[in-house]
Design a protein around this motif. Structure first.
Motif, PDB file in Angstrom:
ATOM      1  N   ARG A 158       0.791  -1.234   0.000  1.00  0.00           N
ATOM      2  CA  ARG A 158       0.000   0.000   0.000  1.00  0.00           C
ATOM      3  C   ARG A 158       0.816   1.274   0.000  1.00  0.00           C
ATOM      4  N   SER A 159       2.116   1.147  -0.047  1.00  0.00           N
ATOM      5  CA  SER A 159       2.959   2.346  -0.154  1.00  0.00           C
ATOM      6  C   SER A 159       4.195   1.981  -0.965  1.00  0.00           C
ATOM      7  N   GLY A 160       4.911   3.004  -1.411  1.00  0.00           N
ATOM      8  CA  GLY A 160       6.118   2.746  -2.171  1.00  0.00           C
ATOM      9  C   GLY A 160       7.134   1.967  -1.360  1.00  0.00           C
ATOM     10  N   ARG A 161       7.249   2.340  -0.090  1.00  0.00           N
ATOM     11  CA  ARG A 161       8.217   1.680   0.776  1.00  0.00           C
ATOM     12  C   ARG A 161       7.864   0.204   0.969  1.00  0.00           C
ATOM     13  N   GLU A 162       6.561  -0.042   1.216  1.00  0.00           N
ATOM     14  CA  GLU A 162       6.103  -1.416   1.389  1.00  0.00           C
ATOM     15  C   GLU A 162       6.287  -2.205   0.090  1.00  0.00           C
ATOM     16  N   GLY A 163       6.110  -1.518  -1.029  1.00  0.00           N
ATOM     17  CA  GLY A 163       6.291  -2.164  -2.332  1.00  0.00           C
ATOM     18  C   GLY A 163       7.696  -2.710  -2.506  1.00  0.00           C
ATOM     19  N   ILE A 164       8.682  -1.932  -2.097  1.00  0.00           N
ATOM     20  CA  ILE A 164      10.072  -2.382  -2.208  1.00  0.00           C
ATOM     21  C   ILE A 164      10.315  -3.580  -1.294  1.00  0.00           C
ATOM     22  N   GLU A 165       9.820  -3.485  -0.061  1.00  0.00           N
ATOM     23  CA  GLU A 165      10.002  -4.593   0.889  1.00  0.00           C
ATOM     24  C   GLU A 165       9.356  -5.864   0.358  1.00  0.00           C
ATOM     25  N   MET A 166       8.150  -5.708  -0.199  1.00  0.00           N
ATOM     26  CA  MET A 166       7.427  -6.885  -0.667  1.00  0.00           C
ATOM     27  C   MET A 166       8.027  -7.459  -1.945  1.00  0.00           C
ATOM     28  N   ALA A 167       8.633  -6.596  -2.750  1.00  0.00           N
ATOM     29  CA  ALA A 167       9.312  -7.092  -3.949  1.00  0.00           C
ATOM     30  C   ALA A 167      10.488  -7.979  -3.541  1.00  0.00           C
ATOM     31  N   LYS A 168      11.197  -7.566  -2.488  1.00  0.00           N
ATOM     32  CA  LYS A 168      12.333  -8.362  -2.000  1.00  0.00           C
ATOM     33  C   LYS A 168      11.845  -9.679  -1.397  1.00  0.00           C
ATOM     34  N   ALA A 169      10.798  -9.604  -0.583  1.00  0.00           N
ATOM     35  CA  ALA A 169      10.328 -10.782   0.148  1.00  0.00           C
ATOM     36  C   ALA A 169       9.548 -11.734  -0.762  1.00  0.00           C
ATOM     37  N   GLY A 170       8.765 -11.192  -1.690  1.00  0.00           N
ATOM     38  CA  GLY A 170       7.853 -12.022  -2.468  1.00  0.00           C
ATOM     39  C   GLY A 170       8.348 -12.408  -3.847  1.00  0.00           C
ATOM     40  N   GLN A 171       9.447 -11.789  -4.303  1.00  0.00           N
ATOM     41  CA  GLN A 171      10.013 -12.075  -5.624  1.00  0.00           C
ATOM     42  C   GLN A 171       8.937 -12.219  -6.711  1.00  0.00           C
ATOM     43  N   PRO A 172       8.169 -11.167  -6.936  1.00  0.00           N
ATOM     44  CA  PRO A 172       7.134 -11.245  -7.974  1.00  0.00           C
ATOM     45  C   PRO A 172       7.748 -11.264  -9.372  1.00  0.00           C
ATOM     46  N   ASP A 173       6.948 -11.701 -10.348  1.00  0.00           N
ATOM     47  CA  ASP A 173       7.401 -11.717 -11.746  1.00  0.00           C
ATOM     48  C   ASP A 173       7.148 -10.378 -12.422  1.00  0.00           C
ATOM     49  N   LEU A 174       6.250  -9.592 -11.808  1.00  0.00           N
ATOM     50  CA  LEU A 174       5.859  -8.310 -12.391  1.00  0.00           C
ATOM     51  C   LEU A 174       5.337  -7.416 -11.270  1.00  0.00           C
ATOM     52  N   ILE A 175       5.575  -6.119 -11.398  1.00  0.00           N
ATOM     53  CA  ILE A 175       5.067  -5.164 -10.414  1.00  0.00           C
ATOM     54  C   ILE A 175       4.192  -4.144 -11.123  1.00  0.00           C
ATOM     55  N   LEU A 176       2.970  -3.965 -10.615  1.00  0.00           N
ATOM     56  CA  LEU A 176       2.099  -2.891 -11.093  1.00  0.00           C
ATOM     57  C   LEU A 176       2.197  -1.765 -10.086  1.00  0.00           C
ATOM     58  N   MET A 177       2.662  -0.615 -10.533  1.00  0.00           N
ATOM     59  CA  MET A 177       3.017   0.467  -9.620  1.00  0.00           C
ATOM     60  C   MET A 177       2.127   1.688  -9.815  1.00  0.00           C
ATOM     61  N   ASP A 178       1.279   1.946  -8.812  1.00  0.00           N
ATOM     62  CA  ASP A 178       0.583   3.225  -8.759  1.00  0.00           C
ATOM     63  C   ASP A 178       1.661   4.292  -8.560  1.00  0.00           C
TER      64      ASP A 178
END
Ligand code: MN
Length: 140
Positions: free
Chosen positions: A34-54
């Protein structure tokens, strides 16, 4: 093979619900930040294949978060698609300059949304898993 995992970085719950619905209906797994900061943390932890960024996000906006994602060796290769109502002429350029691999405008065009996501995933897949050359064939 596991379905592609998509991280949705979005602070507006209605937008998030719509995007999650569309992705899950198409068979993708989803994560939510729900925030840019959380997005970075979750990208590291969740290793997604794609990120949709508001882009308009609390704590850290989407442009800054994308810049930080892209400069991080562990997660920098994950494609980022900006998903935003910022439709002023300079906004698309600014999103791409921040490192976004693509851009989807809100309100979402359903066909364009599905097409952009599958095209971006295929592109990044082929980048990491090059097609095998045919056996015995001559390559020009
Ligand atoms: Mn927002």
């Amino acid at each position: 093979m596991a379905q592609a995992r998509v991280l949705i970085v979005e602070d507006n719950i209605d937008n998030y619900e719509l995007v999650r619905f569309l992705l899950e209906r198409a068979g993708y797994e989803t994560l939510w930040a729900r925030s840019g900061r959380e997005g970075i943390e979750m990208a590291k932890a969740g290793q997604p294949d794609l990120i949709l960024m508001d882009l308009s996000l609390p704590e850290m906006d989407g442009w800054t978060a994308t810049g930080q994602l892209k400069s991080n060796a562990d997660i920098g290769s994950i494609p980022v698609i900006a998903l935003t109502a910022h439709t002023l002429p300079g906004d698309r350029k600014r999103a791409l300059e921040a490192g976004c691999d693509g851009y989807i405008s809100k309100p979402i065009d359903l066909e364009l949304f599905a097409e952009t996501i599958s095209r971006t995933l295929n592109k990044s897949k082929s980048k990491h898993q090059p097609k095998e050359k045919p056996e015995g064939g001559l390559t020009k």
